[in-house]
Design a protein around this motif. Structure first.
Motif, PDB file in Angstrom:
ATOM      1  N   ALA A 185     -11.357  -4.003  33.606  1.00 15.35           N
ATOM      2  CA  ALA A 185      -9.585  -5.417  33.737  1.00 15.35           C
ATOM      3  C   ALA A 185      -9.518  -6.209  35.194  1.00 15.35           C
ATOM      4  O   ALA A 185     -10.398  -6.087  36.473  1.00 15.35           O
ATOM      5  CB  ALA A 185      -8.669  -4.895  33.918  1.00 15.35           C
ATOM      6  N   ALA A 186     -10.048  -8.033  35.160  1.00 17.36           N
ATOM      7  CA  ALA A 186      -9.735  -8.618  36.151  1.00 17.36           C
ATOM      8  C   ALA A 186      -8.517  -8.893  36.743  1.00 17.36           C
ATOM      9  O   ALA A 186      -7.594  -8.910  36.300  1.00 17.36           O
ATOM     10  CB  ALA A 186     -10.104 -10.156  35.546  1.00 17.36           C
ATOM     11  N   PRO A 187      -8.252  -8.243  37.808  1.00 20.80           N
ATOM     12  CA  PRO A 187      -7.152  -8.807  38.989  1.00 20.80           C
ATOM     13  C   PRO A 187      -6.317  -9.801  38.383  1.00 20.80           C
ATOM     14  O   PRO A 187      -7.364 -10.823  39.058  1.00 20.80           O
ATOM     15  CB  PRO A 187      -7.586  -7.764  39.850  1.00 20.80           C
TER      16      PRO A 187
ATOM     17  N   ALA B  25     -18.204 -16.406  46.718  1.00 18.88           N
ATOM     18  CA  ALA B  25     -16.977 -16.889  46.556  1.00 18.88           C
ATOM     19  C   ALA B  25     -16.540 -15.555  45.008  1.00 18.88           C
ATOM     20  O   ALA B  25     -17.081 -15.281  44.395  1.00 18.88           O
ATOM     21  CB  ALA B  25     -16.623 -18.461  45.471  1.00 18.88           C
ATOM     22  N   LYS B  26     -14.806 -15.622  45.040  1.00 23.25           N
ATOM     23  CA  LYS B  26     -14.700 -14.513  43.887  1.00 23.25           C
ATOM     24  C   LYS B  26     -13.539 -15.395  43.509  1.00 23.25           C
ATOM     25  O   LYS B  26     -12.441 -15.628  44.382  1.00 23.25           O
ATOM     26  CB  LYS B  26     -14.440 -13.322  44.550  1.00 23.25           C
ATOM     27  N   GLY B  27     -12.922 -15.375  42.271  1.00 23.54           N
ATOM     28  CA  GLY B  27     -11.666 -15.839  41.738  1.00 23.54           C
ATOM     29  C   GLY B  27     -11.594 -15.889  39.939  1.00 23.54           C
ATOM     30  O   GLY B  27     -13.014 -15.936  39.543  1.00 23.54           O
ATOM     31  N   ARG B  28     -10.342 -16.457  39.795  1.00 21.19           N
ATOM     32  CA  ARG B  28     -10.416 -15.923  38.444  1.00 21.19           C
ATOM     33  C   ARG B  28     -10.816 -17.662  37.862  1.00 21.19           C
ATOM     34  O   ARG B  28     -10.308 -18.733  38.232  1.00 21.19           O
ATOM     35  CB  ARG B  28      -8.894 -15.955  38.231  1.00 21.19           C
ATOM     36  N   ILE B  29     -11.297 -18.259  36.383  1.00 20.84           N
ATOM     37  CA  ILE B  29     -11.607 -18.780  35.824  1.00 20.84           C
ATOM     38  C   ILE B  29     -11.491 -18.469  34.576  1.00 20.84           C
ATOM     39  O   ILE B  29     -10.665 -17.634  34.364  1.00 20.84           O
ATOM     40  CB  ILE B  29     -13.286 -19.000  36.057  1.00 20.84           C
TER      41      ILE B  29
ATOM     42  N   LEU C 208     -13.096 -13.231  35.837  1.00 25.49           N
ATOM     43  CA  LEU C 208     -13.423 -12.684  37.155  1.00 25.49           C
ATOM     44  C   LEU C 208     -14.289 -13.658  37.253  1.00 25.49           C
ATOM     45  O   LEU C 208     -15.585 -12.093  36.444  1.00 25.49           O
ATOM     46  CB  LEU C 208     -12.669 -11.545  37.215  1.00 25.49           C
ATOM     47  N   LEU C 209     -14.790 -14.334  38.336  1.00 25.99           N
ATOM     48  CA  LEU C 209     -15.988 -15.017  38.287  1.00 25.99           C
ATOM     49  C   LEU C 209     -16.391 -14.225  40.211  1.00 25.99           C
ATOM     50  O   LEU C 209     -15.276 -14.424  40.746  1.00 25.99           O
ATOM     51  CB  LEU C 209     -16.170 -16.011  38.783  1.00 25.99           C
ATOM     52  N   THR C 210     -17.750 -13.666  40.746  1.00 28.33           N
ATOM     53  CA  THR C 210     -17.799 -12.888  41.559  1.00 28.33           C
ATOM     54  C   THR C 210     -19.400 -13.465  41.282  1.00 28.33           C
ATOM     55  O   THR C 210     -20.371 -13.373  41.051  1.00 28.33           O
ATOM     56  CB  THR C 210     -18.207 -12.391  41.678  1.00 28.33           C
ATOM     57  N   MET C 211     -19.442 -14.716  42.795  1.00 28.61           N
ATOM     58  CA  MET C 211     -20.643 -14.997  43.188  1.00 28.61           C
ATOM     59  C   MET C 211     -21.301 -15.143  44.406  1.00 28.61           C
ATOM     60  O   MET C 211     -20.260 -15.270  45.638  1.00 28.61           O
ATOM     61  CB  MET C 211     -20.563 -16.317  42.757  1.00 28.61           C
ATOM     62  N   ALA C 212     -23.001 -15.634  44.964  1.00 30.56           N
ATOM     63  CA  ALA C 212     -22.932 -14.914  45.968  1.00 30.56           C
ATOM     64  C   ALA C 212     -24.121 -15.900  46.477  1.00 30.56           C
ATOM     65  O   ALA C 212     -25.366 -15.294  45.244  1.00 30.56           O
ATOM     66  CB  ALA C 212     -23.215 -13.835  46.366  1.00 30.56           C
ATOM     67  N   TYR C 213     -24.984 -17.154  47.257  1.00 34.56           N
ATOM     68  CA  TYR C 213     -26.442 -17.108  47.189  1.00 34.56           C
ATOM     69  C   TYR C 213     -26.487 -17.777  48.551  1.00 34.56           C
ATOM     70  O   TYR C 213     -25.437 -17.600  49.769  1.00 34.56           O
ATOM     71  CB  TYR C 213     -25.254 -18.439  46.354  1.00 34.56           C
TER      72      TYR C 213
ATOM     73  N   LEU D  77     -29.411 -15.296  44.401  1.00 32.77           N
ATOM     74  CA  LEU D  77     -28.340 -15.195  43.479  1.00 32.77           C
ATOM     75  C   LEU D  77     -27.611 -14.371  43.155  1.00 32.77           C
ATOM     76  O   LEU D  77     -28.930 -13.222  42.559  1.00 32.77           O
ATOM     77  CB  LEU D  77     -28.687 -16.426  42.481  1.00 32.77           C
ATOM     78  N   TYR D  78     -26.404 -14.259  43.555  1.00 30.82           N
ATOM     79  CA  TYR D  78     -25.618 -13.194  41.984  1.00 30.82           C
ATOM     80  C   TYR D  78     -24.594 -13.327  41.772  1.00 30.82           C
ATOM     81  O   TYR D  78     -24.019 -14.595  41.901  1.00 30.82           O
ATOM     82  CB  TYR D  78     -25.312 -11.924  43.272  1.00 30.82           C
ATOM     83  N   LEU D  79     -24.776 -13.193  40.683  1.00 34.24           N
ATOM     84  CA  LEU D  79     -23.444 -13.633  40.118  1.00 34.24           C
ATOM     85  C   LEU D  79     -23.206 -12.673  38.636  1.00 34.24           C
ATOM     86  O   LEU D  79     -23.629 -11.686  38.273  1.00 34.24           O
ATOM     87  CB  LEU D  79     -23.792 -14.962  39.209  1.00 34.24           C
ATOM     88  N   ARG D  80     -21.634 -12.974  38.643  1.00 37.22           N
ATOM     89  CA  ARG D  80     -21.259 -11.509  38.111  1.00 37.22           C
ATOM     90  C   ARG D  80     -19.673 -12.299  37.240  1.00 37.22           C
ATOM     91  O   ARG D  80     -18.421 -12.121  37.737  1.00 37.22           O
ATOM     92  CB  ARG D  80     -20.579 -10.409  39.106  1.00 37.22           C
ATOM     93  N   LEU D  81     -19.436 -11.814  36.203  1.00 37.88           N
ATOM     94  CA  LEU D  81     -18.884 -12.241  34.787  1.00 37.88           C
ATOM     95  C   LEU D  81     -17.667 -10.754  34.204  1.00 37.88           C
ATOM     96  O   LEU D  81     -18.386 -10.947  33.284  1.00 37.88           O
ATOM     97  CB  LEU D  81     -18.628 -13.706  34.157  1.00 37.88           C
ATOM     98  N   GLU D  82     -16.093 -11.132  34.581  1.00 39.92           N
ATOM     99  CA  GLU D  82     -16.262 -10.020  33.886  1.00 39.92           C
ATOM    100  C   GLU D  82     -14.646 -10.375  33.511  1.00 39.92           C
ATOM    101  O   GLU D  82     -14.060 -10.708  33.977  1.00 39.92           O
ATOM    102  CB  GLU D  82     -16.199  -8.732  34.744  1.00 39.92           C
ATOM    103  N   ARG D  83     -14.279  -8.993  32.178  1.00 43.24           N
ATOM    104  CA  ARG D  83     -13.112  -9.439  31.612  1.00 43.24           C
ATOM    105  C   ARG D  83     -12.899  -8.321  31.129  1.00 43.24           C
ATOM    106  O   ARG D  83     -13.250  -7.136  31.626  1.00 43.24           O
ATOM    107  CB  ARG D  83     -12.527 -10.827  30.855  1.00 43.24           C
TER     108      ARG D  83
END
Length: 860
Positions: A18-20, A64-68, A73-78, A119-125
């Motif tokens: 669950a995306a906080p 970067a991390k935040g809700r879209i 919930l998006l988490t990204m690192a590069y 690159l790291y990318l995670r998308l969750e709900r």
């Protein structure tokens, strides 16, 4: 897994997925350097790059991390500069043996975006996530299609009320490896099959298996890296905090099970997944799995599984799977179990079959090529009486060997005692066609004394009609005792005499039994308390390098432990059969071997006070094939806030039956002085490593002794790193003046036969900076690389000026009058000859607000 346990797991997954609600977090930086390399052709630098050309270097890194889109919930690192780091490997954790080891602060590592790529990318709900980066496959809910690896690629997982789904795919060079190593009574090192292990990919279990039924796992303990054990990824060795005994208190064999990844050549595809559907209100779960691993000779495995709990007392588990390295139809495996609990009756009926060559290397090696059918039952009769019974039929699928065995026992239990009587039967057909039978009458009991502090167990077996031919079912005479020293700690000892038709063997064990296992949870708590009291180094880091888990507390400061592990064949020879595991074994390159008689002794001690922590262990092992001596000592003193001192010493020597020896010594000293209220900071680390081997010895000639040396070869290395810093002014303000001095040195000596090589290299540098204004500074740097053995030196010297035209932006220009190329530190400072320009910038979530404001202005 029971249905309610599965439901609990699903709920936990949902809560995790669950995306906080959270605001965007953005942090990052950018830097770039451009210079004109003017290294002259007559220069005699240690390292020479391309001459008379423009050189550039830059990096952009962000998190970067935040809700879209509301609920995602998006988490990204590069990181544009990130390349594969063999010291970090997968999942991002840094080996605490690397760098300075202690830093004099309270920082701890945490990775929200682990990746070995850029690159790291995670998308969750809720109930779903998908990621690109490093991950653990996590397919462990089934046995036959189990797939537990650490990879870099893509993964998606969903957990709903009715449907469950998990899938992954990776295309990289890592290769899967698995070893099952028998404990030998020492803490290590234990040699793995492979070297060049991918850091952070290892998973270690300590498994205790039934001495008569290798498929029955009595106990399994998951260990924590750098807390319960250390791994030398390059050499492929494991060293544990505590000795790993060959048998438990009931003389069941103990195995070290290791899953890991190795560095391979050429990218291979590994992909798979499992889908499941829940039926009948969650009482039935039907799943299907598919696995494909090109690194395992293009192995492909497919399977279906069923888990049902039709009533509260009955549980059904079934799996059918096909496939292996030779194709989807090359080998098969079947598993079926029906379990019942309730009404004073516990029963289990099972069928297990696994062809040789089945799977992708994830199953226990001892079960390959076997078929087992059997059942277990326990009935509570009443008035303290109960009855147990077991019967099974086992076939070796490669030979004509087989076994029919059974056991029945009647027990009477009171508050302080247990009495039992029973019988055992085993009829073996060995691979050579011989028939061996054992018919044994068993009598024994357990008595608690001294207010339940002392527990004594004795057992005797009589061979009816002289039948004690089976290698695994000799007539055994056992006596064990346990003394409860304190809550959760028992001193235990046991002795067994096994008398078969062809042999008489003795097994002994003395040691401390600790519950729970002294592992990550218990040890971390102790470490944290010890270090926080001294106000110094972070416990996780410091004790990962300098900590050992001890068992028995004596007084306020001391704890001790000791173990004795051994076996001896008094007469005759234990028969080799394909149905039994060696009574005494270890591992060379992952293959179990019969080692013969041995005795292993260990003794450890630990002292802890508010300012000092010391621990040490001495180990000795003598067997038919080798003699081993080991010594470990660690010292840690938190001197106060920002001040830490630590040292370590490890020494091993092993001699084989021909008198050839291998020895290894490693020493380490680390000092950190970084008080918050001081203008000075100091970091120091000295490492010493020595290895030697007699002529004709290779790394695999002596049992479980890893080494790089071969033949009549010895190596000696001494490495020192030192950094001293000074700053004027308060932290965060214009310091006014900064100076840093660094020095690194390395001495290496090697001998092969009659030839000796040695070399000494060091580098020393000094940098001074002075603030002219709050946004302007000037500085000068100088350094020299010196090879004393070659008589060569390279110098770098020049001034620089820096300016901050805006917030979080810094620009500097400089000119080195002389220079050289420094491969190790070129990211931190420019040492080449000529002019250069460096730009550095950092940013956070305010950049998003600025972008929004700019867009709004443009629209107006």
């Amino acid at each position: 897994m029971a249905a309610d346990e599965g439901l609990t797991k699903v709920n936990e997954i949902r809560a995790f997925l669950a995306a906080p609600a959270r605001e965007w977090m953005v942090v990052g930086f950018a830097r770039g350097t451009a210079g004109f390399d003017m290294l002259r052709s007559k220069s005699r630098g240690l390292a020479r790059g391309d001459r008379n050309q423009l050189t550039t270097d830059g990096q952009i890194a962000l998190y970067a991390k935040g809700r879209i889109k509301g609920s995602w919930l998006l988490t990204m690192a590069y990181d544009s500069d990130r390349a594969y780091d063999p010291d970090r490997g997968l999942l991002g954790t840094i080996d605490p043996n690397r760098y300075y080891t202690v830093y004099g602060d309270g920082s701890a590592q945490a990775y929200d975006a682990p990746t070995s790529g850029k690159l790291y990318l995670r998308l969750e709900r809720k109930a779903f996530y998908a990621l690109f980066g490093d991950f653990e496959t996590g397919l462990v809910d089934t046995r036959l299609t189990r797939y537990s690896r650490t990879l870099n690629g893509v993964k998606a997982e969903a957990a709903g009320d009715t449907l469950l789904f998990s899938a992954f795919a990776a295309h990289d060079e890592d290769r899967y490896g698995r070893d099952e190593i028998r404990g030998n009574g020492l803490s290590g090192p234990y040699r793995l099959t492979a070297r060049d292990i991918v850091p952070n990919s290892d998973k270690v279990l300590i498994e205790t298996r039934d001495r008569l039924r290798s498929d029955r796992i009595i106990e399994s303990k998951s260990l924590t890296r750098h807390i319960d054990y250390d791994i030398d990824a390059l050499a492929g060795t494991l060293t544990f905090r505590e000795p790993i005994l060959s048998r438990d208190a009931d003389l069941n064999p103990v195995y070290i099970v290791v899953d890991y990844e190795t560095l391979g050549r050429g990218k291979k595809l590994a992909a798979g997944g499992r889908g499941a559907v829940k039926l009948a209100g969650g009482k039935v779960e039907l799943g299907a799995s598919m696995l494909h691993d090109e690194a395992q000779s293009n192995a492909t495995v497919a399977g279906i599984d069923l888990h049902a709990k039709p009533t509260d007392n009955i549980e059904i588990r079934a799996e059918i799977s096909t496939g292996g390295r030779d194709g989807i139809r090359s080998a098969q495996a079947v598993l079926a179990e029906v379990e019942h609990h309730g009404g004073g009756v516990d029963t289990l009926a099972y069928l297990r079959r696994q062809d040789t060559g089945f799977g992708v290397g994830q199953q226990n090696g001892g079960e390959a090529g076997t078929q087992k059918i059997g059942g277990d039952a326990r009935v509570q009769i009443g008035h303290g009486f109960s009855a147990t019974a077991s019967a099974w039929h086992q076939d070796d699928l490669l030979t004509d060997a087989s076994r029919i065995a059974g056991e029945a026992r009647l027990e009477y239990r009171s508050d302080a005692s247990l009495l039992f009587a029973g019988a055992q039967y085993a009829g073996d057909r060995t691979a050579d066609g011989a028939d061996r039978k054992s018919m044994l009458l068993t009598l024994g009991g357990t008595q608690s004394l001294a207010d339940n502090k002392l527990e004594i167990t004795g057992q005797t077996q009589l061979a009816l009609g002289g039948k004690n031919d089976s290698a695994d079912f000799p007539a055994r005479q056992q006596l064990t005792a346990g003394w409860r020293l304190r809550q959760g700690v028992r001193l235990i000892g046991g002795y067994e005499i096994a008398q078969g038709q062809d042999y008489v063997a003795h097994n002994a064990r003395i040691g401390l039994e600790v519950a729970p296992w002294t592992g990550a949870r218990l040890l971390s708590t102790i470490n944290s308390q010890a270090t926080e009291t001294g106000g110094g180094e972070n416990g996780t880091r410091a004790y990962a390098q300098y900590g050992l888990a001890q068992s028995l507390k004596l007084g306020k400061h001391w704890t001790v432990d000791a173990t004795l592990d051994g076996a001896r064949t008094v007469s005759g020879k234990v028969p080799d059969t394909t149905l039994s595991r060696p009574m005494i074994g270890s591992s060379i390159l992952g293959q179990e071997v019969r080692e013969g008689d041995f005795i292993a002794l260990t003794a450890g001690a630990n002292y802890r006070s508010e300012t000092w922590s010391w621990n040490g262990r001495a180990e000795y092992r003598h067997s038919d094939v080798s003699q081993r001596i080991g010594l470990t000592s660690n010292l840690l003193r938190p001197l106060g806030m920002g001040k830490t001192l630590a040292s370590s010493l490890r020494a091993y020597r092993t001699t084989d039956e021909r008198g050839r020896a291998i020895s290894a010594v490693t020493g380490d000293l680390a000092v950190a002085l970084r008080p918050i209220d001081s203008r000075w900071s100091l970091m120091e680390r000295f490492t010493l490593r020595s290895e030697g081997a007699d002529q004709g010895v290779t790394g695999n000639n002596v049992l479980n002794v890893p080494t790089f040396v071969q033949g009549e070869l010895s190596t000696f290395r001494a490495i020192n790193s030192f950094a001293l810093g000074y700053r004027a002014g308060d932290e965060g303000a214009a310091h006014g003046f900064e100076a840093s001095l660094y020095y690194g040195a390395k001495y290496v000596r090697g001998r092969y036969a009659d030839e000796t090589l040695h070399g000494f290299i060091d580098v020393i540098g000094l940098e001074i900076r002075k603030d002219i204004r709050h946004n302007l500074d000037i500085g000068v740097q100088g350094s020299v690389q010196h090879s004393w053995s070659e008589g060569t030196a390279a110098f770098s010297f020049g001034p620089s000026m820096g300016v901050s035209p805006g917030k979080d932006l810094w620009v500097s220009v400089g000119y080195n009058v002389s220079g050289y190329r420094d491969h190790d530190f070129e990211d931190d400072r420019y040492t080449r000859h000529g002019a250069y320009l460096t730009i550095r910038a950092k940013f956070d979530r305010s950049i998003l607000r600025n972008i929004k404001e700019t867009v709004a202005e443009v629209r107006k």
